[in-house]
Scaffold this active site. Sequence first.
Site, mmCIF file in Angstrom:
data_model
loop_
_atom_site.group_PDB
_atom_site.id
_atom_site.type_symbol
_atom_site.label_atom_id
_atom_site.label_comp_id
_atom_site.label_asym_id
_atom_site.label_seq_id
_atom_site.Cartn_x
_atom_site.Cartn_y
_atom_site.Cartn_z
ATOM 1 N N GLU A 83 31.498 69.272 101.943
ATOM 2 C CA GLU A 83 30.673 68.904 100.778
ATOM 3 C C GLU A 83 30.229 70.145 100.007
ATOM 4 O OE1 GLU A 83 30.250 65.951 99.653
ATOM 5 O OE2 GLU A 83 30.616 64.610 101.346
ATOM 6 N N ARG A 87 31.550 70.666 96.114
ATOM 7 C CA ARG A 87 30.537 70.545 95.056
ATOM 8 C C ARG A 87 30.034 71.912 94.594
ATOM 9 N NH1 ARG A 87 27.481 64.798 96.189
ATOM 10 N NH2 ARG A 87 28.817 64.166 97.927
ATOM 11 N N GLU A 350 36.299 56.988 91.623
ATOM 12 C CA GLU A 350 37.761 56.958 91.862
ATOM 13 C C GLU A 350 38.543 56.028 90.938
ATOM 14 O OE1 GLU A 350 35.456 56.734 94.272
ATOM 15 O OE2 GLU A 350 35.669 58.738 95.157
ATOM 16 N N THR A 436 38.620 67.884 94.082
ATOM 17 C CA THR A 436 38.329 66.488 94.421
ATOM 18 C C THR A 436 36.953 66.052 93.929
ATOM 19 O OG1 THR A 436 38.587 64.820 96.135
ATOM 20 C CG2 THR A 436 37.343 66.810 96.729
HETATM 21 C C1 DMJ Z 1 33.067 62.867 95.928
HETATM 22 O O1 DMJ Z 1 32.250 63.764 96.562
HETATM 23 C C2 DMJ Z 1 34.511 63.307 95.973
HETATM 24 O O2 DMJ Z 1 35.262 62.588 95.040
HETATM 25 C C3 DMJ Z 1 35.120 63.117 97.337
HETATM 26 O O3 DMJ Z 1 36.499 63.410 97.339
HETATM 27 C C4 DMJ Z 1 34.922 61.687 97.799
HETATM 28 N N1 DMJ Z 1 33.583 61.216 97.685
HETATM 29 C C5 DMJ Z 1 32.828 61.491 96.476
HETATM 30 C C6 DMJ Z 1 32.929 60.450 95.394
HETATM 31 O O4 DMJ Z 1 33.084 59.162 95.775
#
Ligand code: DMJ
Length: 456
Positions: A83, A87, A350, A436
């Site tokens: 995380e 982030r 997503e 991501t």
């Molecule tokens: C985000 O932190 C990122 O997209 C991760 O890959 C999956 N979970 C959350 C969003 O749903």
Amino acid sequence: VSLQMMKHAWDNYKRYAWGLNELKPISKQGHSSNLFGNIQGATIVDALDTLYIMEMKEEFKEAKEWVEQNLDFNVNAEISVFEVNIRFVGGLLSAYYLSGEEIFRKKAVELGEKLLPAFNTPTGIPWALLNIKSGIGRNWPWASGGSSILAEFGTLHLEFIHLSHLSGNPLFAEKVMNIRKVLNRLDKPEGLYPNYLNPSSGQWGQHHVSIGGLGDSFYEYLLKAWLMSGKTDEEGRKMYYDAVQAIETHLIRKSSGGLTYIAEWKGGLLEHKMGHLTCFAGGMFALGADGAPNDKTGRHTELGAEIARTCHESYDRTSMKLGPEAFRFDGGVEAIATRQNEKYYILRPEVIETYMYMWRLTHDPKYRQWGWEAVEALEKYCRVDGGYSGIRDVYSNRQSHDDVQQSFFLSETLKYLYLLFSEDDLLPFEHWVFNTEAHPLPILDKDDGNKEETQK
Ligand code: DMJ
């Protein structure tokens, strides 16, 4: 519209939770998730690039000042390596590449160095959790006999390659290349990657396979590593297309009503369930279509379109027109959540992410229309006086808010909406890949990057 939404989310975060990780929009106070230990300011760092792209200059400036004065990694904190990487490191890297401000580069590298002790395991597969003061790591107590998680250790690659690029320190890249080496030495059941891997023994844990939670972004990063390398990372390319082949054969199914979905696999048995998280795969298949081997380009684009349609159905079949956390294709239902604890929506990106990729890659107007439906639903059900909140049951007619404005709502959901309704030359795919958490990272030229080229 997404600009107005961003303003509302940001202003309220600023008013009620400034400097804390996230906002509780109903109780109008800060929300601290233990994923970040006591590193603070997750929403600020996650939102930097969105503010920049939306040209919210004042807000970007105050966010930058907060980073300069307050973002502190010298804290006694046990954090989630994954995380914090996606982030914070991702957010800082994008802020640096977009704005050119040195402070973001410096902070990204400083944080990257703090994460390195996570790799001190017998195999070099990193721990999930790390105390960034002591450097002591461990795994989630619930993860299959002390295993590390595929989607966690497999989602460091893009950021770590950039950390080496920006710091001149090769260690970051070496750490993530070693992860691939370990994976490539192992036998894979039916060519699939289990979600659990023990960092001490180097053996798989339980044979559970998922393209949603616990697996998802590992696959995404194989493809994007190849794209980000200017298509020179052959190993990443091969691992990605081999994995998609196994996924297509063993996990992708079509319901009797004609909806394509990606099931989960447990020791050879299929669970006919698809998570909201899994919906990102539509965009991934379409993004990777161009390079697909064996004349599979058309098939990959088609898979992207079919997954987008299925995920849109999961939204359309609720009363709020927002999708549940997980939906099933068994017991007489299709694309519907049947368990009470799978009916929530926490502002996840997503599905909108997949609409954005499908729009850019096909220009079929239905993707903008579907994105617009999501905007209307978010405004109607998630917007509250104090920001935006998740919903506990998207099938109910009465809103019950969960009182959290997730930081990824600002970094991903709103950014992807903005891009969906922008021209293709804003962060064009020829120059950028998104991590991501939707943080754009420039594609490194074959001769390792000419930074001016990547601006725009
Ligand atoms: C985000 O932190 C990122 O997209 C991760 O890959 C999956 N979970 C959350 C969003 O749903």
